[in-house]
Structures are given as structure tokens and as C-alpha cells.
Design an enzyme around this catalytic site. Structure first.
Site, PDB file in Angstrom:
ATOM      1  N   LYS A   1      20.626 -70.784 -17.277  1.00  0.00           N
ATOM      2  CA  LYS A   1      21.764 -70.151 -17.943  1.00  0.00           C
ATOM      3  C   LYS A   1      21.374 -69.405 -19.215  1.00  0.00           C
ATOM      4  O   LYS A   1      21.889 -68.325 -19.498  1.00  0.00           O
ATOM      5  CB  LYS A   1      22.823 -71.206 -18.243  1.00  0.00           C
TER       6      LYS A   1
ATOM      7  N   GLU B   1      27.828 -72.757 -26.704  1.00  0.00           N
ATOM      8  CA  GLU B   1      28.665 -71.573 -26.728  1.00  0.00           C
ATOM      9  C   GLU B   1      30.074 -71.932 -27.188  1.00  0.00           C
ATOM     10  O   GLU B   1      30.480 -73.102 -27.164  1.00  0.00           O
ATOM     11  CB  GLU B   1      28.716 -70.897 -25.363  1.00  0.00           C
TER      12      GLU B   1
ATOM     13  N   HIS C   1      35.647 -79.425 -13.192  1.00  0.00           N
ATOM     14  CA  HIS C   1      34.787 -78.257 -12.985  1.00  0.00           C
ATOM     15  C   HIS C   1      34.542 -77.942 -11.510  1.00  0.00           C
ATOM     16  O   HIS C   1      33.704 -77.091 -11.200  1.00  0.00           O
ATOM     17  CB  HIS C   1      33.446 -78.433 -13.712  1.00  0.00           C
TER      18      HIS C   1
ATOM     19  N   ARG D   1      23.985 -66.398  -4.065  1.00  0.00           N
ATOM     20  CA  ARG D   1      24.223 -66.812  -2.683  1.00  0.00           C
ATOM     21  C   ARG D   1      25.642 -66.440  -2.296  1.00  0.00           C
ATOM     22  O   ARG D   1      26.412 -65.933  -3.112  1.00  0.00           O
ATOM     23  CB  ARG D   1      24.045 -68.334  -2.553  1.00  0.00           C
TER      24      ARG D   1
END
Length: 619
Positions: free
Chosen positions: A116, A200, A235, A297
Site C-alpha cells: 500500500k 492516513e 471491512h 485481478r
């Protein structure tokens, strides 16, 4: 065009790939573990190769076994599906090194987007907006805490190698940062073998919006518009839709343009998804949507994009991997209508969403929806893999149409005895905020109790079930002569016991010494209930005294489990009827032989029809 294809996956995605490959005249090869020896994807393929024991780490996650299966079966190409090894750059390279065609992006693209922090740096350099945060190499706790303070709380700590919600912690205050960091790093080390994190800004009203992109080997990249995946639990996506509600043309152009820019930055080939996070506190605005990550993908939710564009994304994957240019240019792609997908899982929402495993004795999917599944009635939900039963996909002219179609389809879905989240999905579709398009990733968590609590038994359904159950023994009110005997009872009473989905209808006098005699399954609004009639031990239930098995209702015979001449034991299932969304199982009233059988699966019957006759064994 390739002529043969091995699918390095299982379940519904393997079945999905096989369906398109067969239409294109491509021979398909499935792989399977011990647990999947009789799975639908194995029987759907032209050929199947066993690759190991049931646990994925001993079969589907061993790249060497999959490549060996491809070579031994003569496959030209390997399609990874999603999950398992689909985003493993080393596996992709091994497939290519073995002389096989890899249905996916270049291994270098997978690597570039795999971490990430590195991906965000790359995107920032390419001019793609990224969430404000820290992505540096210095991982000392003091520096990370200082960066969090500079960003401003609340912040999100994320493992750079994370996924699926693992290695992620939201921190609301500086005093909680140290403990959250330690916990996040510990989970990241266990799950990914990498303790590095990024920090973040935590978005207060986040929406998860992603863009489907597609590139070919000739440098062309297009987008196929956006999907909204904001309905999530821990999530994990639950319901997805395309396009995103509240998305205006200018914001869409900016968002999708950024996605194409991101794909071009890594020379992307094949199907991919650029995931963005949006601050929805003031609606969708281009300056409040930031790059989050890229999935290199095909996505689970790809059907909603197919439905609004009319494009078969698996066909595009196969054509692009074969060297063909993209079948359409950007100006040839457009949005038609609205699509929604609900993930039907074998899980019990009322019990913390714990997985529910076992045999799918009863499985009915709706006729009016697209259903992508890897199971069928009589199949197993295994403890070894993801408990998804199916994806239910609706496509309508408008968003309201899509909601109505999906809600009706979920109501028509019947699964037993495995528990599912169908009722939970139905309630989500009825949620006022969802209907208004006012969604964010916290919606489910805010209203979780109301969404998962099973409803009380519907009085009309209960009355109907009780009527059917007592009718199964030929009971009629005048037979009891109620009110005609001196000091006799003037009514028949029963006790109703609800133990969380199973309703027991017990004659009051028999509560202490009763046994199950017959049952009815009922389905409504995604919730399943089983109604069971109890009777005194040793009594004759399920038939009149001469052994005649009568139809308690007009309906359809959906299963016949005996043949004429069969020996049966008291209580053994004989046949099952269906009427009014209920199932009713008729059982043998005593030990004996099936002397007469007048029912066939699929046949319609009238009330009181003699379906079978049991002749008592002669002593």
C-alpha cells in the site's frame, strides 16, 4: 485465441470462468482438493485434476501443484480467479516461466501495487490523488506517533501488506496510539509477515467507491465506470451496486480519469480495480475522493459492471491474454440501467455471523435474478473455505427497480438447514438510508442489532403451518367432537415453542411425553423457520389409521424418498410437498411396507389425495 484453460480456483468463480470459456469454445480444466471432489466446478469442467488435501494451504495455495496440473492436462493458460494466488506475483511469473499464458497483469504490475505504501507513492507521482498520510520507511514508534499528530486525529493505521481488514486500526486520540500500533503490527506480522505500516487521515463518513479498469498489450486502457461498495461489515463487502448513487457526470469523469491514469502508471494489462475512498460528509465531490489501493485481478463484484455495460469481463480477459486489443474503445462504453449484487453467505447473523456449515438439503434460488454460484442442492458448505453460497445480482432500469428486484429475489431464496444472511440482506435493502442512497461504510455497524435480530413468528404463517401439521394426521375438528361430551373440552389447544428459528407445536397434554411427528419449512423475507408437530410417544402420526398417507394440502410433490415395496420404519420420511412457500414432510405412521405409491416428484396433488399407503408388517 487460447484453446484450453486451467482455472486455479474453486467455487462460484471457477464456475463463472467455465461458463464463458465454454461459450467461447475453450476446453476447461478444474483443480480440486479432497473436500471438493464432488463440487459443482469440478463436474462443470471438461477435465479435473486433484491437487491435494482439503486445507487451502495444502492444495489451492501450492503454485507448483497447480502448474503441474496445467502441464499434465495440456492447458495453454491459467486463470487465477480471485483470492488464493490471484495477486501473487511470484506465482504469475512461475506460470509464465512454465510456458503457459497467464490470464492477468504482468507480475511487475502486481508487485508495484502489492504494498500500500509503495503504491500510494507511485500514484502520487503519477498525479493520482491520495489520502493525506505518512508512508515513510522510518517505522520507529515515536516518529509514527508524531506523524499521526501532524495529520490530526482520528487516524487510520494500516499494514502496508494488508488486506481484508487485517492489520488495520482506527485511532481517535493520541493517548491510544501506542497500543493500537502494537496491536496492528502484531496482527500484520502474523497475517502477512511484514510489520510495516502507513498512517492516513481517517475519513469520518467514508464511502468505498471503485473503478473497473481494463488494459491490453497494445497500450490501450479504458474504464468501465464505477461501483459503490460502501455496505460493509468489518471491512468485508456485503452489497455492491453500479453506478454509485449521487455520482454526477463531472465527478465521474474526474474519478474514472484518475483510475485510468493509475492503471497506465503501472503498464496495466487485463482486468483490475482501482479502489478509492470518498469523504461523503458533503456528498460526492472530486476533491474529496482519494486513491486507496489497486486490486490486480477480477473482483467478486464484477457482475454489476457486466450488467450495466453489457460486457463479459472474463471474455475480455481471455481475449486480451491471447494478444487481442480491447474489444471496445472508451467512447463505445456507456452505462445502461442500475445493477446490485448481494453476497449470500452460509452464516448466522443472529449468532455473531458465525459460519454455518453442512449439507444444503434444500436450496432454491430466485428465477428473476442472475445467480453466480458454485453449489447446488445436496452439496456441502465446507469448513475449509469462504462460506459464500452465491452472488445474487439484479439489473433494473433505475436504482429503485434494482432494489425491488433484489429484495424480491432474496425473499424467494430458500436454504435449509444451513443458516444464511438472507434476512439480513433483505433488511439492508429496506433500510431508509440505503434506499435514499445515503450510504457509508459505517451504516451496518450503526444499526447492526435491528438488522440481525430474527423477527417474531408471523401469526398467519404460524396458523398456516399449524393447520398443515395437524392436517397431516387427518385431524378434523368434528372428529374430536369438541363440546359434545358432558364436561368435555370445547377446544383443542397447542403449545408453541420458539427456540430461535424452530417452532414446536405441541399438544398441551403431551408436552412432557412427546416426540416429533412431522415438520413444515417456511420461508419469508429471507428468514427460514421450521415448524415441528409433536405428539404422544407411540401414537400414529402422518397418516389415517389404515396407513393411508393423505395430502394435507393442494401443492406440488418436490421429493419422493421411497419406492413401492420398500420397507419403512415409523417416522421415516416418505415424501415432501410444497405449497405457499412452505415444505411439508410426510412420514411413515408405523413400521411396514409401502404397498401403494401414487406420488411422483414434480407432480401436483389435491388435498386429501392418497399419496401412499403403508401396510403394517405382519407379526
Amino acid at each position: 485465441m487460447i484453446k484450453s484453460l486451467l482455472i486455479a480456483n474453486r467455487g462460484e468463480i471457477a464456475c463463472r470462468v467455465i461458463r464463458t470459456a465454454r461459450r467461447m469454445g475453450i476446453r476447461t480444466i478444474a483443480v480440486y482438493s479432497d473436500a471438493d471432489a464432488d463440487a459443482l466446478h469440478v463436474r462443470s469442467a471438461d477435465e479435473a485434476v486433484h491437487i491435494g488435501a482439503s486445507p487451502a494451504r495444502e492444495s489451492y495455495l501450492i503454485g507448483e501443484k497447480i502448474i503441474a496440473a496445467a502441464l499434465s492436462s495440456g492447458a495453454e493458460a491459467v486463470h487465477p480467479g480471485y483470492g488464493f494466488l490471484s495477486e501473487n506475483a511470484a506465482f504469475a511469473q512461475s506460470v509464465i516461466d512454465a510456458g503457459l499464458v497467464w490470464i492477468g497483469p504482468n507480475p511487475s504490475s502486481i508487485t508495484a501495487m502489492g504494498l500500500k505504501d509503495a503504491a500510494k507513492k507511485l500514484m502520487s507521482a503519477a498525479g493520482v490523488p491520495v489520502t493525506p498520510g505518512y508512508m515513510g520507511e522510518d517505522q520507529t514508534p515515536a516518529l509514527l506517533a508524531a506523524e499521526a499528530n501532524a495529520i490530526g486525529y482520528p487516524v487510520l493505521i494500516k499494514a502496508v501488506a494488508g488486506g481484508g481488514g487485517k492489520g488495520m486500526r482506527m485511532v481517535e486520540a493520541a493517548a491510544d496510539f501506542a497500543d493500537a500500533l502494537t496491536s496492528c503490527q502484531r496482527e500484520a506480522a502474523s497475517s502477512f509477515g511484514n510489520t510495516h505500516v502507513l498512517i492516513e487521515k481517517y475519513i469520518q463518513r467514508p464511502r468505498h467507491i471503485e473503478v473497473q479498469v481494463f488494459g491490453d498489450k497494445h497500450g490501450n486502457v479504458v474504464h468501465l465506470f464505477e461501483r459503490d461498495c460502501s455496505l460493509q461489515r468489518r471491512h468485508q463487502k456485503v452489497i455492491e451496486e453500479a453506478p454509485a448513487p449521487g455520482m454526477d457526470a463531472a465527478t465521474r469523469e474526474a474519478l474514472c480519469g484518475a483510475a485510468v491514469k493509475a492503471a497506465k502508471a503501472v503498464d496495466y494489462v487485463g482486468a483490475g480495480t482501482i479502489e478509492f475512498i470518498a469523504d461523503a460528509s458533503e456528498g460526492l465531490r472530486a476533491d474529496r475522493i482519494w486513491f486507496m489501493e489497486m486490486n490486480t485481478r477480477l473482483q467478486v463484484e464484477h457482475p454489476v459492471t457486466e450488467e450495466i455495460t453489457g460486457i463479459d469481463l472474463v471474455e475480455w480477459q481471455l481475449r486480451v491474454a491471447s494478444g487481442e486489443p480491447l474489444p471496445k474503445h472508451q467512447d463505445e462504453l456507456s452505462i445502461s440501467g442500475w445493477a446490485m449484487e448481494a453476497r449470500l453467505y452460509a452464516e448466522n447473523p443472529a449468532n455473531g455471523f458465525l459460519p454455518s456449515i453442512g449439507t444444503l438439503d434444500h436450496l432454491v434460488f430466485p428465477d428473476d435474478l442472475r445467480v453466480d454460484t458454485g453449489v447446488e442442492e445436496g452439496g456441502e458448505v465446507s469448513p475449509f473455505y469462504d462460506p459464500m453460497i452465491a452472488k445474487l445480482i439484479a439489473h433494473g432500469a433505475t436504482r429503485d427497480d434494482a432494489i425491488d428486484l433484489l429484495r424480491d429475489g432474496i425473499s424467494d431464496t430458500e436454504v435449509w438447514p444451513v443458516r444464511t444472511n438472507a434476512g439480513f440482506l433483505g433488511r439492508l435493502l429496506d433500510h431508509a438510508d440505503f434506499i435514499d442512497g445515503d450510504v457509508d461504510t459505517g451504516l451496518i455497524a450503526r444499526d447492526i442489532d435491528a438488522l440481525v435480530t430474527p423477527p417474531d413468528a408471523d401469526p398467519e404463517q404460524l396458523a398456516e403451518a399449524a393447520s398443515l401439521l395437524f392436517a397431516s394426521v387427518g385431524y378434523k375438528p368434528w372428529d374430536a367432537a369438541l363440546g359434545f361430551r358432558l364436561n368435555g373440552a370445547d377446544r383443542a389447544e397447542a403449545r408453541i415453542i420458539d427456540d430461535g428459528g424452530t417452532i414446536h407445536v405441541v399438544e398441551l397434554n403431551d408436552v412432557e411425553d412427546a416426540e416429533p411427528a412431522s415438520e413444515v419449512l417456511a420461508f419469508s423475507d429471507g428468514f427460514a423457520r421450521r415448524y415441528t408437530r409433536y405428539e404422544p410417544r407411540g401414537s400414529h402420526g402422518g397418516a389415517v389409521s389404515d396407513g393411508s398417507i393423505l395430502s394435507p394440502m393442494p401443492g406440488r410433490v418436490i421429493a419422493v424418498e421411497v419406492a413401492e415395496g420398500d420397507k419403512v420404519t415409523k417416522g421415516q420420511n416418505l415424501l415432501t410437498l410444497e405449497a405457499m412457500k412452505m415444505e411439508h414432510t410426510l412420514t411413515a405412521p408405523f413400521d411396514g411396507v409401502v404397498s401403494e405409491l401414487n406420488a411422483v416428484a414434480g407432480g401436483q396433488v389435491l388435498v386429501d389425495a392418497v399419496l401412499a399407503r403403508i401396510e403394517a408388517e405382519k407379526v
